[in-house]
Design an enzyme around this catalytic site. Structure first.
Site, short mmCIF file in Angstrom:
data_model
loop_
_atom_site.label_atom_id
_atom_site.label_comp_id
_atom_site.label_asym_id
_atom_site.label_seq_id
_atom_site.Cartn_x
_atom_site.Cartn_y
_atom_site.Cartn_z
CB CYS A 91 13.48 -11.77 1.41
SG CYS A 91 11.72 -11.47 1.69
CB CYS B 1 -8.52 -46.81 -4.90
SG CYS B 1 -8.88 -45.43 -3.80
CB CYS C 19 -12.68 -30.19 -72.08
SG CYS C 19 -14.46 -30.41 -71.78
CB CYS D 69 -0.93 0.00 1.20
SG CYS D 69 -0.09 0.12 2.81
CG HIS E 59 11.66 -7.66 0.91
ND1 HIS E 59 11.89 -8.58 -0.09
CD2 HIS E 59 12.57 -6.68 0.71
CE1 HIS E 59 12.87 -8.16 -0.87
NE2 HIS E 59 13.30 -7.00 -0.39
CB CYS F 276 -8.72 -46.95 -20.45
SG CYS F 276 -8.93 -48.52 -19.54
CB CYS G 48 -13.26 -42.86 -4.23
SG CYS G 48 -11.67 -43.19 -3.39
CB CYS H 212 0.96 -2.84 6.60
SG CYS H 212 -0.27 -2.90 5.29
CB CYS I 94 -6.75 -49.23 -23.10
SG CYS I 94 -5.77 -49.40 -21.60
#
Length: 373
Positions: free
Chosen positions: A131, A225, A316, A116, A133, A236, A209, A136, A247
């Protein structure tokens, strides 16, 4: 810079950089006949000085008293050495005190917020650890919360455009700035991004899931899983169909193009997914189709009405489609008026002007069929 001597050359023996040292304490008492007859009763305490130096300082202060007979204590110069014993504790104490003293200096100081651009007291500001820096607290909190809400967690770092430090903030800093709830969301999104960049991680295809699943091997298709035990194919994303069953292939042309442009590692992966024989057959068919398309493009013209490919073997460039009986020009493929078919070849504005017999062998025609003007 404080150097610890006599150590064991460990990481903890590295120099310690501080701005503040813990104070030397003077504990004193005043006798009833002080200072006319008796001197000040005192002793010194200091966590970072050797005990023999403390004693020598006490003697020096006493000597000053004897010489001056006044309330004067002068400390001009102190050479500092350290015990080898208890270095870790001493370092911790000195580092802690220095940090506390620096924090107090920070609170009492004033800084210009890099967001700001307003000047604020230190107690309204936050200094990033890596760093240094300063921004606010309100600006930094709103900025980081906006990034986390929008999912840009990779951008949660020092907002200073000239900051050379690209390291992420610690979890403690994030929590201190945005609070526990947003810090938890930050951690979850960061972990999700890490999983998405991991080539061996996919997600359970079941909608109820969606848990992350890590494939155990880079050459196997089976995934299970760990949350719902659903077994599925890595490629797939369908129910597990066995090692020997390739697949299902969707969008054949795209798969073949990807295979023909791929490196050896990607080709091996596609062969594993769709089957080596299937891929080889698809490539052969695609190459034949490409050759056919190339020949058709060079030797045929599509009817503008039904798009039937027509090859001219003689005659032609005025063509009549045998399928839909549409008149068209073999050179440009445009429709020709059946009432005046040759006006197309006599129109100065046409690209086919005076090109009725382009590409034809005039000897093939019977002279009686034409009127020469």
């Amino acid at each position: 810079m404080i150097y610890f001597t006599g150590g064991r050359n460990l990481i903890g023996d590295l120099p310690l950089k501080v701005r503040h040292l813990p104070p030397v304490k003077l504990i004193f008492s005043m006798p009833s006949n002080y200072p006319i007859e008796e001197s000040l009763q005192f002793e010194l305490e200091c966590c970072w000085m050797r005990w023999d130096w403390i004693r020598r300082l006490e003697k020096r202060l006493l000597k000053i008293w004897e010489e001056e007979r006044d309330v004067v204590c002068l400390l001009q110069y102190i050479s500092i050495e350290f015990y080898n014993i208890g270095q870790t504790t001493l370092k911790t104490l000195m580092r802690t005190y220095d940090q506390q003293a620096n924090n107090q200096d920070f609170v009492n100081d004033h800084f210009t917020c890099g967001i700001c651009l307003e000047e604020k007291r230190g107690d309204k500001c936050y200094r990033l650890n890596l760093c240094q820096h300063v921004f606010c607290q309100v600006c930094l909190r709103e900025y980081f919360m906006m990034l986390i809400r929008e999912g840009f967690v990779i951008q949660v770092k020092c907002p200073d455009p000239g900051c050379k430090s690209q390291n992420k903030l610690t979890k403690e800093e994030i929590t201190e700035i945005v609070g526990n709830e947003m810090s938890q969301r930050y951690t979850e999104l960061l972990e999700k991004q890490k999983l998405e960049t991991d080539p061996l991680v996919t997600y359970c295809p079941r909608k109820v899931c969606q848990a992350p699943v890590r494939k155990e091997s880079a050459v196997e298709k089976l995934c299970v899983c760990t949350k719902c035990t659903f077994a599925f194919c890595w490629f797939c994303q369908r129910t597990w169909h066995g090692v020997g069953v390739p697949c299902a292939i969707n969008n054949l042309r795209k798969v073949v193009q990807e295979y023909m442009a791929a490196d050896e590692a990607t080709k091996s992966m596609l062969e594993l997914r769709y089957g080596t024989k299937n891929i080889e057959k698809l490539v052969r068919d695609a190459q034949e189709e490409m050759e056919t398309d190339k020949w058709m493009k060079s030797n045929t013209q599509k009817c503008p009405q039904c798009e039937t490919a027509i090859e001219k073997s003689m005659g032609c460039n005025h063509m009549l489609c045998t399928r839909c009986e549409t008149h068209f020009c073999y050179l440009c493929g445009n429709w020709i008026d059946p009432e005046e078919p040759y006006s197309h070849f006599n129109n100065p504005k046409s690209s086919c002007n005076q090109r009725l017999f382009d590409g034809a062998n005039v000897d093939e025609f019977v002279a009686d069929d034409f009127i020469f003007v």
